[in-house]
Every structure is written in structure tokens, then in C-alpha cells.
Design a protein around this motif. Structure first.
Motif, PDB file in Angstrom:
ATOM      1  N   ARG A  96       0.835  -1.212   0.000  1.00  0.00           N
ATOM      2  CA  ARG A  96       0.000   0.000   0.000  1.00  0.00           C
ATOM      3  C   ARG A  96       0.870   1.263   0.000  1.00  0.00           C
ATOM      4  O   ARG A  96       0.623   2.205  -0.744  1.00  0.00           O
ATOM      5  CB  ARG A  96      -0.884  -0.025   1.256  1.00  0.00           C
ATOM      6  N   ASP A  97       1.937   1.246   0.811  1.00  0.00           N
ATOM      7  CA  ASP A  97       2.838   2.407   0.897  1.00  0.00           C
ATOM      8  C   ASP A  97       3.674   2.572  -0.373  1.00  0.00           C
ATOM      9  O   ASP A  97       3.948   3.686  -0.793  1.00  0.00           O
ATOM     10  CB  ASP A  97       3.794   2.281   2.098  1.00  0.00           C
ATOM     11  N   ALA A 126       1.442   4.182  -2.818  1.00  0.00           N
ATOM     12  CA  ALA A 126       1.113   5.567  -2.449  1.00  0.00           C
ATOM     13  C   ALA A 126       2.304   6.504  -2.635  1.00  0.00           C
ATOM     14  O   ALA A 126       2.158   7.628  -3.096  1.00  0.00           O
ATOM     15  CB  ALA A 126       0.614   5.618  -1.009  1.00  0.00           C
ATOM     16  N   GLU A 149       2.385   3.076  -8.959  1.00  0.00           N
ATOM     17  CA  GLU A 149       2.262   1.706  -9.459  1.00  0.00           C
ATOM     18  C   GLU A 149       3.414   1.291 -10.374  1.00  0.00           C
ATOM     19  O   GLU A 149       3.901   0.157 -10.247  1.00  0.00           O
ATOM     20  CB  GLU A 149       0.908   1.504 -10.168  1.00  0.00           C
ATOM     21  N   SER A 195      -7.835  -2.682   2.491  1.00  0.00           N
ATOM     22  CA  SER A 195      -7.087  -1.448   2.210  1.00  0.00           C
ATOM     23  C   SER A 195      -5.618  -1.747   1.904  1.00  0.00           C
ATOM     24  O   SER A 195      -4.885  -0.878   1.460  1.00  0.00           O
ATOM     25  CB  SER A 195      -7.188  -0.491   3.394  1.00  0.00           C
ATOM     26  N   GLY A 196      -5.195  -2.981   2.129  1.00  0.00           N
ATOM     27  CA  GLY A 196      -3.828  -3.366   1.785  1.00  0.00           C
ATOM     28  C   GLY A 196      -3.677  -3.680   0.308  1.00  0.00           C
ATOM     29  O   GLY A 196      -2.587  -3.990  -0.153  1.00  0.00           O
ATOM     30  N   ARG A 197      -4.792  -3.667  -0.424  1.00  0.00           N
ATOM     31  CA  ARG A 197      -4.753  -3.962  -1.865  1.00  0.00           C
ATOM     32  C   ARG A 197      -5.201  -2.705  -2.631  1.00  0.00           C
ATOM     33  O   ARG A 197      -6.389  -2.522  -2.920  1.00  0.00           O
ATOM     34  CB  ARG A 197      -5.672  -5.139  -2.186  1.00  0.00           C
ATOM     35  N   PRO A 198      -4.238  -1.854  -2.970  1.00  0.00           N
ATOM     36  CA  PRO A 198      -4.579  -0.550  -3.558  1.00  0.00           C
ATOM     37  C   PRO A 198      -5.376  -0.621  -4.852  1.00  0.00           C
ATOM     38  O   PRO A 198      -6.142   0.294  -5.158  1.00  0.00           O
ATOM     39  CB  PRO A 198      -3.212   0.114  -3.799  1.00  0.00           C
TER      40      PRO A 198
END
Ligand code: S3P
Length: 165
Positions: A43-44, A47, A51, A114-117
Motif C-alpha cells: 500500500r505504501d 502511495a 504503481e 485497504s492493503g490492496r490498492p
């Protein structure tokens, strides 16, 4: 080497662990290796670096893992989208298993993780649709996990692979 591909929620980690346990070989998940390498969660990485940076790290990690000792290896849901990874899969002589699942069931399994953007993308249904052909194109075996227990999918795989990798 057994490599599992498929969308988020297809069961790559759950089924992969079962297969590895039966074969007595290690199970590796490219996402976990990436997180260890980067020292932060996916996720980080998405962010902060974006990608494309994640995809490049993913490509490197998978190339290393495919060159290593035989394991059961689960790839992240987008990994097979990289042409270099598809070429490596073809040349590695690995059994590439496409774990197929319907969109509804995949979404139910991963929920709003939320760990899978990628789940935050408004066009996620389209991403799902577009990827099906990619998964099929790299697969040497396709196993459905839709409405099935992980053990059932694992035995389908074990029925196809030699007892030693
Ligand atoms: C992704 C899937 C994730 C992880 C990353 C991107 C994708 O892996 O690699 O969040 O693009 O579908 P899982 O398929 O193991 O959830």
C-alpha cells in the motif's frame, strides 16, 4: 516450480500453501518478498512511489525467484501483465496454474481490503475482465476456485504435477 497466477481473491496464497505443504517444498508469495525487500507494505509503495515503481520491483523479484530453487510461488494478481514476466514464465518450464474465480466471488473474498490498492480503482471490474486472457495465456493448467474449497483446488493441482518439482 509451481507458479500460481490469478486475480486478487482467487486463493493463490491459501491454495499455494496447501500444495507446498503436500509436496514438502517452501511456499513463497511475491507480494511478501517485495514487502520484505522494500521494508514497507505494498500500500505504501503504491502511495509513495506509484504503481509503475511497484511493477518494476515486482518484475525484478519474480525474475530472481524463478531463477531460484523449486518452490510453490504465488504471484500478485497483476504480475503476469508484465511482458518480461510472461517471457520468463514461458522459459522457466514452470507449471503455471491459473486459479480462476468469478468477479463477484473474488470481490466478496477480498472485501474492501485497504492493503490492496488496486481495489480502490473505479474500473476494477474492467481490470478483472482484461486480465482473464493474460492469465490464460501464461497458464499450463487452469483450476477453478469459484464456489470450491481450497483443498479441492489443491488436489486438482497435485493430480497434475510430478511428486518432485
Ligand atoms: C495486485 C494484486 C496484489 C498485489 C498488489 C497489486 C494487482 O496481489 O500484488 O496489491 O494488481 O492485482 P494479490 O493478487 O496477491 O492480492
Amino acid at each position: 516450480m509451481i507458479v500460481l497466477v490469478g486475480f486478487m481473491g482467487a486463493g493463490k496464497t491459501t491454495v499455494g500453501r496447501l500444495v507446498a505443504e503436500k509436496l514438502g517444498v517452501p511456499f513463497l508469495d511475491s507480494d511478501l518478498v517485495i514487502e520484505e525487500r522494500a521494508g514497507r507494505p505494498i500500500r505504501d509503495i503504491f502511495a509513495t512511489d506509484g504503481e509503475p515503481a511497484f511493477r518494476e520491483l515486482e518484475r525484478q523479484v519474480i525474475a530472481e525467484l524463478l531463477a531460484g530453487s523449486p518452490v510453490v510461488l504465488a504471484l500478485g494478481g497483476g504480475a503476469a501483465g508484465h511482458p518480461a514476466t510472461r517471457e520468463l514464465l514461458a522459459s522457466a518450464g514452470a507449471e503455471v496454474v491459473f486459479l480462476s474465480v468469478g468477479y463477484e466471488e473474488a470481490m466478496t473474498r477480498v472485501g474492501g481490503d485497504s492493503g490492496r490498492p488496486m481495489l480502490a480503482r473505479p474500473d476494477i471490474a474492467e481490470v478483472f475482465r482484461d486480465r482473464q486472457e493474460t492469465y490464460s495465456s501464461v497458464a499450463t493448467l487452469t483450476v477453478s476456485t469459484d464456489g470450491r474449497a481450497p483443498e479441492a483446488a489443491a488436489s486438482d493441482i497435485l493430480a497434475r504435477v510430478p511428486p518432485s518439482l
